[in-house]
Design a protein around this motif. Structure first.
Motif, PDB file in Angstrom:
ATOM      1  N   THR A  57      -7.044   5.257   0.934  1.00  0.00           N
ATOM      2  CA  THR A  57      -6.954   3.801   0.788  1.00  0.00           C
ATOM      3  C   THR A  57      -6.234   3.189   1.981  1.00  0.00           C
ATOM      4  N   ARG A  58      -5.118   3.782   2.368  1.00  0.00           N
ATOM      5  CA  ARG A  58      -4.362   3.259   3.515  1.00  0.00           C
ATOM      6  C   ARG A  58      -5.204   3.301   4.791  1.00  0.00           C
ATOM      7  N   SER A  62      -0.280   3.917  -2.382  1.00  0.00           N
ATOM      8  CA  SER A  62      -1.724   4.144  -2.423  1.00  0.00           C
ATOM      9  C   SER A  62      -2.061   5.468  -1.764  1.00  0.00           C
ATOM     10  N   SER A  63      -3.253   5.932  -2.025  1.00  0.00           N
ATOM     11  CA  SER A  63      -3.682   7.199  -1.437  1.00  0.00           C
ATOM     12  C   SER A  63      -3.840   7.053   0.075  1.00  0.00           C
ATOM     13  N   LEU A  88       0.810  -1.213   0.000  1.00  0.00           N
ATOM     14  CA  LEU A  88       0.000   0.000   0.000  1.00  0.00           C
ATOM     15  C   LEU A  88       0.843   1.262   0.000  1.00  0.00           C
TER      16      LEU A  88
END
Length: 102
Positions: free
Chosen positions: A68-69, A64-65, A61
């Motif tokens: 998202t995290r 990832s944004s 991750l």
């Protein structure tokens, strides 16, 4: 021949919230499981160590944004609760809930 691991049954006792929220947690837990299984050959959460989940958060991750995290971190917390583990991920302690209003 063994049966495939049932993530829904595993998380049933800790899943709460709306149907959509429960489905998101299940989908994300299955993704976490698949990634850890592929990388570490650990098929079920019962065999996971903190390092396996930390690897997922950090490396899978990593780009990832923040949103998202955040949502994956919530799923990881559910998994830890179900496993009765007190896993702390210091890097993610300050991750905040995404703004609802863009």
């Amino acid at each position: 021949m063994s049966q495939p691991f049932d993530m829904e049954l595993f998380l049933a006792s800790v899943l709460t919230g709306s149907h959509a929220t429960r489905q998101r947690h299940l989908r994300q837990a299955k993704i976490i499981q698949a990634e850890i299984s592929e990388r570490w050959q650990r098929q079920t959460p019962w065999t996971w160590q903190r390092k396996h989940v930390a690897w997922f958060l950090e490396y899978r991750l990593g780009r990832s944004s923040e949103d998202t995290r955040y949502y994956y971190l919530l799923t990881v917390r559910l998994l830890a609760r179900r496993l009765e583990k007190s896993w702390i991920f210091k890097r993610y302690q300050d991750v905040r809930r995404p703004d609802d209003g863009g």
